[in-house]
Design a protein around this motif. Sequence first.
Motif, PDB file in Angstrom:
ATOM      1  N   UNK A 303       0.831  -1.204   0.000  1.00 19.18           N
ATOM      2  CA  UNK A 303       0.000   0.000   0.000  1.00 19.18           C
ATOM      3  C   UNK A 303       0.868   1.257   0.000  1.00 19.18           C
ATOM      4  N   UNK A 304       2.160   1.128  -0.269  1.00 20.51           N
ATOM      5  CA  UNK A 304       3.052   2.283  -0.276  1.00 20.51           C
ATOM      6  C   UNK A 304       2.998   2.951  -1.648  1.00 20.51           C
ATOM      7  N   UNK A 305       2.746   4.263  -1.659  1.00 20.42           N
ATOM      8  CA  UNK A 305       2.697   4.976  -2.939  1.00 20.42           C
ATOM      9  C   UNK A 305       4.103   5.454  -3.323  1.00 20.42           C
ATOM     10  N   UNK A 306       5.081   4.588  -3.148  1.00 17.83           N
ATOM     11  CA  UNK A 306       6.449   4.869  -3.600  1.00 17.83           C
ATOM     12  C   UNK A 306       7.091   3.519  -3.885  1.00 17.83           C
ATOM     13  N   UNK A 307       8.084   3.533  -4.785  1.00 20.09           N
ATOM     14  CA  UNK A 307       8.617   2.255  -5.240  1.00 20.09           C
ATOM     15  C   UNK A 307       9.988   1.952  -4.673  1.00 20.09           C
ATOM     16  N   UNK A 308      10.550   0.848  -5.152  1.00 18.62           N
ATOM     17  CA  UNK A 308      11.841   0.392  -4.664  1.00 18.62           C
ATOM     18  C   UNK A 308      12.889   0.364  -5.777  1.00 18.62           C
ATOM     19  N   UNK A 309      14.162   0.312  -5.363  1.00 19.28           N
ATOM     20  CA  UNK A 309      15.266   0.503  -6.306  1.00 19.28           C
ATOM     21  C   UNK A 309      15.427  -0.606  -7.354  1.00 19.28           C
ATOM     22  N   UNK A 310      15.187  -1.895  -7.034  1.00 20.42           N
ATOM     23  CA  UNK A 310      15.390  -2.911  -8.078  1.00 20.42           C
ATOM     24  C   UNK A 310      14.572  -2.629  -9.341  1.00 20.42           C
ATOM     25  N   UNK A 311      13.338  -2.156  -9.189  1.00 25.79           N
ATOM     26  CA  UNK A 311      12.534  -1.867 -10.376  1.00 25.79           C
ATOM     27  C   UNK A 311      13.042  -0.608 -11.093  1.00 25.79           C
ATOM     28  N   UNK A 312      13.595   0.328 -10.333  1.00 24.49           N
ATOM     29  CA  UNK A 312      14.192   1.516 -10.971  1.00 24.49           C
ATOM     30  C   UNK A 312      15.313   1.066 -11.905  1.00 24.49           C
ATOM     31  N   UNK A 313      16.160   0.192 -11.388  1.00 22.49           N
ATOM     32  CA  UNK A 313      17.295  -0.299 -12.182  1.00 22.49           C
ATOM     33  C   UNK A 313      16.796  -1.057 -13.413  1.00 22.49           C
ATOM     34  N   UNK A 314      15.777  -1.882 -13.214  1.00 25.94           N
ATOM     35  CA  UNK A 314      15.216  -2.701 -14.300  1.00 25.94           C
ATOM     36  C   UNK A 314      14.670  -1.807 -15.423  1.00 25.94           C
ATOM     37  N   UNK A 315      13.943  -0.755 -15.037  1.00 23.85           N
ATOM     38  CA  UNK A 315      13.336   0.133 -16.041  1.00 23.85           C
ATOM     39  C   UNK A 315      14.432   0.897 -16.792  1.00 23.85           C
ATOM     40  N   UNK A 316      15.426   1.410 -16.057  1.00 28.80           N
ATOM     41  CA  UNK A 316      16.516   2.164 -16.709  1.00 28.80           C
ATOM     42  C   UNK A 316      17.272   1.269 -17.690  1.00 28.80           C
ATOM     43  N   UNK A 317      17.500   0.015 -17.286  1.00 26.50           N
ATOM     44  CA  UNK A 317      18.201  -0.936 -18.155  1.00 26.50           C
ATOM     45  C   UNK A 317      17.428  -1.164 -19.445  1.00 26.50           C
ATOM     46  N   UNK A 318      16.105  -1.359 -19.299  1.00 28.02           N
ATOM     47  CA  UNK A 318      15.275  -1.616 -20.486  1.00 28.02           C
ATOM     48  C   UNK A 318      15.304  -0.395 -21.404  1.00 28.02           C
TER      49      UNK A 318
END
Length: 417
Positions: A303-318
């Motif tokens: 329920x947190x309206x903020x994300x975590x770093x692994x997905x940040x890295x994944x999106x930047x890589x893509x």
Amino acid sequence: MMRYSGFRVFTQGLTGNTGWRAAWRKPAPKPEYDVVIIGGGGHGLATAWYLAKNHGITNVAVLEKGYLGSGNIGRNTTIVRANYFLPGNSEFYSHSLKLWEGLERDLNYNVMHSQRGLINLFHSDGQRDAFVRRGNAMLAQGDDAVLLDREGVRRMLPYLDFGQARFPIYGGLYHPRGGTARHDAVAWGYARAADQRGVDLIENCEVTGIDVENGRVTGVQTTRGMIRAKKVAMVTAGRSGQVAALAGMRLPIESHVLQAFVTEGLKPVIDHVISFGMGHFYISQSDKGGLVFGGDLDFYASYAARGNLPMVEHVMEAGMTLMPMIGRAKVLRSWGGIMDMSPDGSPIIDSTGIEGLYLNCGWNYGGFKAVPASGWALAHLIATGQPHETAARFRLDRFATGHLLDEEGTGSQHNLH
Ligand SMILES: Cc1cc2nc3c(=O)[nH]c(=O)nc-3n(C[C@H](O)[C@H](O)[C@H](O)COP(=O)(O)OP(=O)(O)OC[C@H]3O[C@@H](n4cnc5c(N)ncnc54)[C@H](O)[C@@H]3O)c2cc1C
């Protein structure tokens, strides 16, 4: 009632812009309404507007626990499209896009709807086959779709990596009527239009209880007191599970966080919406110049309206894989929204086992483009008691009967696909 127009902007400019009025009132809640809508996001506000406009029902309140537009309606990446494949979804999103095309005139509000075209890239023969089928389904539904080969994509998007790309681009499915709209303007436009028809928009008013007597809803408890209502609609996106629990219901909905990112403002460089076929990445450029992009859900319920770093890295890589030039841009901001994920990835617009209580949820990560048709269909259901023909398959009982609408085979468990 103040109408917006170019002439009004001109005359206000001549008089020092002193004549603008607030876009909507700030009324105190009345003791009773015909309809109470819980949730002042896109879907709740659109429902209020179509109740007033299509059915003449104006004794309506929208109760919002924060401020209007503070939820996913103001957090999404603004993509509007009608490129679904399955009957049930196809006609609904097709209807929604038609409503988008007349929305600004309808609401007398500039929502900056921009049909700049959407291109879904494919990177294998199998993916091409799937997109050909989808394109044919879109044409059969009366929408538009154009199959592009590699050279066709290169002509439109020359800045993608066509060299030694890890996932070579085979082509793309081009949806010319797809595009974007300014998300918070959509909330404001619906809010202002509904307010002008007499709907009460009540902010900072959290619903903390749903009153049910003899199997019938009678009202809601809120942080601003008790409000009686003949009908109540729960339209709370990522909070749907918690709100339905107030009426003793357990929903087939999981809440997950989805992140989005925006770069510093750049000169115009990306003039379409693009989605990568081999990674979780899609991108467009806002009218202010920021590159707006996102990817997949963080892979656990939250329920947190903020994300975590692994997905940040994944999106930047893509992003770097698809268009290495993006590495030169600086990311300015990122944020998250709480998504109401259904098991089959499709929404629910239905009545419930409690008389007078309605449910609208399960929008997953695609509910922005659905806002007009969803409000239209829920208003129809509340006013007539019958599901609207475009939303007839969005039933709550499909998870019990097995009539799933599994468009992408992903639903709430993305990590398993
Ligand atoms: C990062 C991100 C990117 C996205 N990208 C796209 C996209 O490109 N295209 C697309 O079509 N869709 C997209 N979506 C999905 C889309 O934004 C949502 O599906 C849609 O906005 C959900 O409906 P809503 O607008 O009504 O939700 P919300 O705006 O979240 O409205 C629900 C409201 O209910 C209120 N509420 C909750 N509990 C209570 C309570 N107890 N009492 C009173 N009020 C309450 C909340 O405060 C909230 O304002 C994206 C979402 C995110 C987060």
